[in-house]
Design a protein around this motif. Structure first.
Motif, PDB file in Angstrom:
ATOM      1  N   GLY A   1     -41.995 107.814  29.643  1.00 43.78           N
ATOM      2  CA  GLY A   1     -42.653 106.903  30.023  1.00 43.78           C
ATOM      3  C   GLY A   1     -42.588 105.761  28.675  1.00 43.78           C
ATOM      4  N   ARG A   2     -42.717 104.463  29.083  1.00 48.58           N
ATOM      5  CA  ARG A   2     -43.095 103.469  28.107  1.00 48.58           C
ATOM      6  C   ARG A   2     -44.102 102.741  28.573  1.00 48.58           C
ATOM      7  N   LEU A   3     -45.074 102.387  27.581  1.00 47.35           N
ATOM      8  CA  LEU A   3     -46.444 101.540  27.850  1.00 47.35           C
ATOM      9  C   LEU A   3     -45.925  99.896  27.278  1.00 47.35           C
ATOM     10  N   THR A   4     -46.208  99.020  28.196  1.00 54.12           N
ATOM     11  CA  THR A   4     -45.793  97.608  27.718  1.00 54.12           C
ATOM     12  C   THR A   4     -46.918  96.814  28.122  1.00 54.12           C
ATOM     13  N   VAL A   5     -47.508  96.031  26.944  1.00 52.85           N
ATOM     14  CA  VAL A   5     -48.575  94.914  27.093  1.00 52.85           C
ATOM     15  C   VAL A   5     -47.789  93.835  26.793  1.00 52.85           C
ATOM     16  N   ALA A   6     -47.980  92.880  27.762  1.00 56.80           N
ATOM     17  CA  ALA A   6     -47.445  91.330  27.839  1.00 56.80           C
ATOM     18  C   ALA A   6     -48.759  90.645  27.956  1.00 56.80           C
ATOM     19  N   THR A   7     -48.583  89.209  27.332  1.00 56.32           N
ATOM     20  CA  THR A   7     -49.770  88.299  27.506  1.00 56.32           C
ATOM     21  C   THR A   7     -49.129  86.966  27.808  1.00 56.32           C
ATOM     22  N   SER A   8     -50.272  86.404  28.471  1.00 61.89           N
ATOM     23  CA  SER A   8     -50.027  84.790  29.020  1.00 61.89           C
ATOM     24  C   SER A   8     -50.339  83.874  27.960  1.00 61.89           C
TER      25      SER A   8
ATOM     26  N   LYS B   1     -60.449  98.184  28.267  1.00 61.18           N
ATOM     27  CA  LYS B   1     -60.271  99.286  29.108  1.00 61.18           C
ATOM     28  C   LYS B   1     -59.657  99.386  30.136  1.00 61.18           C
ATOM     29  N   ALA B   2     -58.686 100.060  30.782  1.00 62.33           N
ATOM     30  CA  ALA B   2     -58.300 100.092  31.949  1.00 62.33           C
ATOM     31  C   ALA B   2     -57.876 101.652  32.385  1.00 62.33           C
ATOM     32  N   THR B   3     -57.802 101.870  33.620  1.00 59.87           N
ATOM     33  CA  THR B   3     -57.168 103.392  33.917  1.00 59.87           C
ATOM     34  C   THR B   3     -55.859 103.338  34.790  1.00 59.87           C
ATOM     35  N   PHE B   4     -55.017 104.138  34.373  1.00 59.68           N
ATOM     36  CA  PHE B   4     -53.875 104.266  35.395  1.00 59.68           C
ATOM     37  C   PHE B   4     -53.892 105.750  36.081  1.00 59.68           C
ATOM     38  N   THR B   5     -53.559 105.692  37.439  1.00 59.15           N
ATOM     39  CA  THR B   5     -53.187 107.033  37.706  1.00 59.15           C
ATOM     40  C   THR B   5     -51.785 107.199  37.998  1.00 59.15           C
ATOM     41  N   ALA B   6     -51.135 108.143  37.568  1.00 63.43           N
ATOM     42  CA  ALA B   6     -49.455 108.329  37.454  1.00 63.43           C
ATOM     43  C   ALA B   6     -49.273 108.510  38.866  1.00 63.43           C
ATOM     44  N   SER B   7     -48.243 107.938  39.459  1.00 64.79           N
ATOM     45  CA  SER B   7     -47.480 107.871  40.855  1.00 64.79           C
ATOM     46  C   SER B   7     -46.470 108.980  40.857  1.00 64.79           C
ATOM     47  N   ARG B   8     -46.106 109.276  39.619  1.00 64.98           N
ATOM     48  CA  ARG B   8     -44.814 110.485  39.601  1.00 64.98           C
ATOM     49  C   ARG B   8     -44.917 111.197  38.170  1.00 64.98           C
ATOM     50  N   THR B   9     -44.267 112.236  38.086  1.00 63.96           N
ATOM     51  CA  THR B   9     -44.238 112.609  36.626  1.00 63.96           C
ATOM     52  C   THR B   9     -42.780 112.280  35.759  1.00 63.96           C
TER      53      THR B   9
ATOM     54  N   VAL C   1     -50.632  95.062  31.589  1.00 63.99           N
ATOM     55  CA  VAL C   1     -50.487  96.541  31.031  1.00 63.99           C
ATOM     56  C   VAL C   1     -49.700  97.214  32.130  1.00 63.99           C
ATOM     57  N   THR C   2     -48.410  97.699  31.632  1.00 65.84           N
ATOM     58  CA  THR C   2     -47.589  98.415  32.696  1.00 65.84           C
ATOM     59  C   THR C   2     -47.052  99.705  32.045  1.00 65.84           C
ATOM     60  N   LEU C   3     -46.846 100.769  32.965  1.00 67.31           N
ATOM     61  CA  LEU C   3     -46.416 102.004  32.389  1.00 67.31           C
ATOM     62  C   LEU C   3     -45.179 102.354  33.232  1.00 67.31           C
ATOM     63  N   LYS C   4     -43.818 102.440  32.537  1.00 67.38           N
ATOM     64  CA  LYS C   4     -42.699 102.487  33.436  1.00 67.38           C
ATOM     65  C   LYS C   4     -41.563 103.602  32.587  1.00 67.38           C
ATOM     66  N   ASP C   5     -40.648 103.791  33.419  1.00 67.32           N
ATOM     67  CA  ASP C   5     -39.720 104.434  32.832  1.00 67.32           C
ATOM     68  C   ASP C   5     -38.210 104.019  33.171  1.00 67.32           C
TER      69      ASP C   5
ATOM     70  N   GLY D   1     -38.187 103.240  36.811  1.00 68.09           N
ATOM     71  CA  GLY D   1     -39.076 102.385  37.463  1.00 68.09           C
ATOM     72  C   GLY D   1     -40.559 102.712  37.030  1.00 68.09           C
ATOM     73  N   THR D   2     -41.386 102.078  38.139  1.00 67.32           N
ATOM     74  CA  THR D   2     -43.012 102.095  37.887  1.00 67.32           C
ATOM     75  C   THR D   2     -43.374 103.634  37.762  1.00 67.32           C
ATOM     76  N   LEU D   3     -44.198 103.911  36.746  1.00 70.02           N
ATOM     77  CA  LEU D   3     -44.970 105.064  36.976  1.00 70.02           C
ATOM     78  C   LEU D   3     -46.521 105.113  37.298  1.00 70.02           C
ATOM     79  N   ALA D   4     -46.990 103.761  37.388  1.00 71.70           N
ATOM     80  CA  ALA D   4     -48.217 103.773  37.723  1.00 71.70           C
ATOM     81  C   ALA D   4     -48.508 102.303  38.144  1.00 71.70           C
ATOM     82  N   ASP D   5     -49.379 101.769  38.895  1.00 68.37           N
ATOM     83  CA  ASP D   5     -49.604 100.386  39.234  1.00 68.37           C
ATOM     84  C   ASP D   5     -50.209  99.796  37.826  1.00 68.37           C
ATOM     85  N   SER D   6     -49.544  98.554  37.776  1.00 74.69           N
ATOM     86  CA  SER D   6     -49.800  97.707  36.612  1.00 74.69           C
ATOM     87  C   SER D   6     -51.327  97.196  36.619  1.00 74.69           C
ATOM     88  N   ARG D   7     -52.012  96.974  35.184  1.00 79.14           N
ATOM     89  CA  ARG D   7     -53.223  96.557  35.234  1.00 79.14           C
ATOM     90  C   ARG D   7     -53.515  95.217  34.575  1.00 79.14           C
TER      91      ARG D   7
END
Length: 829
Positions: free
Chosen positions: A199-206, A187-195, A162-166, A169-175
């Motif tokens: 933003g776009r939330l992406t979910v990728a699967t293996s 569940k997971a928690t993000f802490t935003a590294s910038r404002t 799970v990633t949060l980007k714009d 680039g990256t808005l928070a460390d991926s989970r």
């Protein structure tokens, strides 16, 4: 004691000391305006006016203009459960607001998460989906925490990234999320590294995975509650200190199917809002087609409404459907079993709100996190029904069932969608004859109407049903609109023995998703701001007082003359043909005669549409166009007769015959076959805002020629249809720009003088307090601005300013600025 008076435990908000009136409104204006009008205000400090209940002013929430999803409901992911459908909007699919990389398919089969959460996403190995959020994207702020959750099903060992980007680039460390098998929440928690606002939330699967309820919430919601509310919006509502919260609508309540969910009915498509759909675990709640043209998730449901009302100290006031549709649908559901089910649902709602935790529905409330009852005392049945007899017959069934089990509950009826007319009169007669406790009135009119009708409730029967003014606004968010509403509110307070509840509407609007204007609070994904109307509401709601002190003011001289103006023709979503237009003066002289045999050169095209001369008639052919006004004649015409023949060719409505036309925003028109060809009315436009002067049920036939006549004499107008008098009116009520009311703080005896000066000149005023002993110093809040000023995200010209007036005496003078609202707290010794 009235049922409303039981809520007096809520803290009074009358301003005291130097903190008085922290919600004033003042845009700098010249200290000495050129024009001055003299007034007197006389206050009878020894007399007692009506008591004002703590619940006098409240707020009305409806999911319109994306007020819930993408608004007050803090969820940042749009279409989180892949339930968007063409039933919501023609452009919608289950992947609206999502983009796919690789293989993904929306699936509706027996493998779904829950029977009411029908669709899920099948995501192929090595694939991803990205959500765009609302407005420009998902808003995150540097250093803030965001809680991600998803329901997933996959083989054990499957990994989600799970990633949060714009775009930058990256808005928070991926989970990383490890899926362990069948449907479960992760569940997971993000802490935003910038404002970022984008933003776009992406979910990728293996590996192949089923996804549903993909969610991202700010940790910092209102009062930090899970599944909570957007903090800035909730705080702005709370700052109003509302006495009640009306929810969930509005047109949401009584439009769509009243049936249960079923395979045959398509489950969650176009179903009227019913409270049981909106409670319980969020992942088990339905979504539904919103009346206003989008999807609603019901993540913000009845439990959240009750909890919010409690948090802000407001009386909860839910509205339930009465099995008569409204808002243009006008259909009475004739199904005894369905009626009984809805009545029982309403009784179950009362149990959900007030029942013990040992009861079925009280137990669900406790299970959701609120063991203590919510203390429901009022419930409204129905909303703006245009079929008063059919509605009232069903209302009586609801009321009888509720009062039999819960005599402590006040059951509120309504009077239809307008401030006057046949539906209104019939509904009020039925309500009076039926001994109804309270009637919900709704109207949206021009600023002039509000200035003209300050005395509306002066003549209401003091022994009859009380009034709940559940929806009102003056058709705009400029200062002139708020100023007219402020003037009108002085009349509401003066009649507090009749008007027991009042709420401006609508409450919220997302600036990128607007179906209705005006609105009190505006927002996007990064900011929110109060309109000029919000500032007026906040001022009045924070400074109500406990009792009205009788007062009177001198009036403004009426300078209105005869009704003058040119004539016009128009259509609305209709094709129509006009012929033989003739205007003659009162003495028989011909002012205009046009059979269109020589074209239409005398007509000026000021609206939309497609006008052409065809076979000697003037024809408007565009069925999609609204307000296609064409005008002819002299704006100074007075005392004339207008005659025209008209034929509807096709479309939704009928004819619009204009008279008294001054310009594109100031005119009258006879709207024949309006409101989807269900009623006819005379409407007055003043500076673009419309008010209804007469309204009657009626429709216009296609292919039939009608003879129409409008007779103007002075300010009286008489209208004829096919030679028969249809109606008449006299528009001679002055739009009084100077209004006042005085209220008292019961604890201190202090007076609160509230004055509205809605004219461009100063109001030099002598105030007579009789023999009252008063302090010479009074905190004052004045709001004044140019009439067309509008608050925006970046500019708020309507902003509170406070001052101190040091000249208070039993008789004193005060000059109220142009276009102003002034509150003065007078300390009685």
């Amino acid at each position: 004691m009235s049922r409303i008076a039981r809520h007096r435990s809520r803290r009074r908000a009358v301003l005291t000391g130097t903190a008085l009136l922290t919600a004033a409104f003042l845009l700098p204006v010249p200290a000495h305006a050129e024009a001055v009008t003299d007034y007197t205000i006389t206050v009878d400090t020894g007399a007692r006016g009506p008591a004002i209940d703590d619940t006098m002013y409240g707020v009305f929430f409806e999911d319109i203009n994306r007020a819930a999803d993408g608004g007050l409901y803090a969820e940042l992911v749009q279409n989180r459960s892949f339930e968007y459908s063409t039933a919501d909007h023609a452009s919608y699919t289950p992947l609206t607001s999502w983009s796919v990389s690789g293989a993904a398919e929306a699936v509706d089969d027996a493998g779904r998460l829950h029977e009411r959460n029908r669709t899920y996403l099948s995501l192929g190995a090595g694939s991803s989906v990205t959500n765009a959020g609302y407005n420009t994207g998902i808003r995150v702020e540097q250093g803030k925490r965001y809680d991600f959750s998803v329901w997933a099903r996959a083989q054990a060992g499957t990994a989600l990234t799970v990633t949060l980007k714009d775009a930058a680039g990256t808005l928070a460390d991926s989970r990383k999320v490890a899926v362990r098998g069948g449907w479960a929440q992760y569940k997971a928690t993000f802490t935003a590294s910038r404002t970022s606002n984008r933003g776009r939330l992406t979910v990728a699967t293996s590996a192949d995975t089923a996804l549903d309820m993909v969610s991202l919430f700010p940790r910092e919601t209102y009062r930090n509650q899970p599944n909570g509310l957007r903090k800035d919006l909730a705080e702005k509502i709370a700052a109003l200190k509302p006495g009640f919260l009306r929810f969930p609508g509005g047109c949401l309540v009584n439009t769509g199917s009243m049936e249960d969910y079923s395979e045959a009915s398509g489950w969650q498509r176009k179903r009227a809002y019913q409270w049981k759909d909106t409670v319980g675990p969020v992942e088990e709640r339905a979504t539904n087609a919103n009346f206003w043209g989008y999807n609603q998730s019901y993540g913000l449901g009845y439990y959240e409404y009750f909890r919010f009302a409690e948090d802000i100290g407001a009386m909860p006031l839910p509205v339930v459907p009465a099995l008569v549709t409204g808002c243009g649908q006008n259909r009475a559901v004739d199904d005894e079993a369905l009626l009984q089910r809805h009545i029982q649902d309403t009784l179950d709602l009362i149990e959900f709100a007030n029942g013990p935790r040992t009861s079925t529905w009280g137990g669900l409330r406790a299970e959701m996190g609120h063991p203590k009852p919510f203390g429901l005392t009022h419930i409204a049945v129905g909303n703006e029904e245009n079929l008063p007899h059919e509605f009232f017959a069903r209302f009586q069934r609801f009321r009888a069932a509720i009062e039999a089990e819960h005599p402590e509950i006040t059951v509120i009826s309504n009077s239809g969608p307008d401030d006057a007319g046949t539906v209104f009169d019939t509904a009020w007669r039925l309500n009076r004859e039926g001994g109804v406790d309270m009637v919900d009135e709704h109207y949206y009119n021009s600023p002039q109407w509000f200035l003209q009708n300050n005395d509306r409730y002066d003549s209401y029967d003091r022994q009859g049903p009380k009034v709940f003014l559940g929806e009102y606004a003056s058709q705009g968010n400029a200062w002139k609109n708020a100023l007219a509403e402020a003037a009108y509110m002085t009349g509401l307070e003066r009649n507090a023995d009749v008007v027991k509840l009042a709420s401006y509407a609508p409450l919220l609007a997302n600036e990128d998703y607007v179906q209705w204007r005006p609105d009190m609070i505006w927002f996007n994904n990064r900011a929110s701001w109060g309109s000029a109307n919000y500032e007026v509401q906040k001022l009045f709601m924070n400074n109500v007082g406990d009792r009205v002190v009788p007062s009177r003011a001198s009036g403004t001289p009426d300078v209105s003359g005869p009704l003058t103006g040119a004539v016009g023709l128009s259509t609305w979503a209709t094709s129509a043909a006009y012929d033989d237009v003739r205007v003659t003066s009162a003495d028989g002289a011909t002012l205009l005669s046009d059979d269109f045999s020589a074209g239409a050169d005398r007509w000026r095209h000021v609206g939309g549409g497609n006008w052409t001369v065809q076979d000697g008639r003037y024809v408007q052919t565009d069925e999609a166009a609204e307000n296609t006004l064409v005008t002819a004649g002299d704006p100074e015409w007075r005392d004339y007769d207008l005659r025209v023949t008209a034929e509807k060719r096709s479309g939704k409505e009928g004819f619009l015959i204009a008279f008294g036309v001054k310009d594109t925003g100031n005119y009258y028109w006879w709207n024949l076959g309006g409101w989807n060809n269900t009623q006819s009315a005379v409407e007055q436009a003043v500076d673009g805002g419309k008010s209804t002067l007469i309204t009657k049920p009626g429709s216009i036939e296609t292919g039939r020629e009608y003879d129409i006549e409008v007779k103007v004499r002075g300010r009286q107008v008489t209208l004829y249809l096919d030679g028969e008098e249809w109606g008449s009116f006299t528009d001679d009520k002055p739009a009084e720009p100077f209004r006042q009311v005085v209220t008292e703080d019961a604890r201190t005896g202090d007076l609160l003088l509230k004055v509205v000066n809605a004219q461009p000149s100063e109001a030099r005023t002598s105030v007579d307090l009789g023999s009252a002993r008063v302090s010479s110093r009074a905190p004052v809040t004045t709001l004044a601005a140019g009439p067309d000023e509008v608050n925006t995200e970046t500019d708020t010209p309507v902003t509170p300013v406070t001052s101190t007036f040091r000249g208070v005496a039993p008789t004193f003078e005060y000059t109220f600025p142009p276009h102003s609202v002034t509150f003065m707290k007078i300390d009685r010794r």
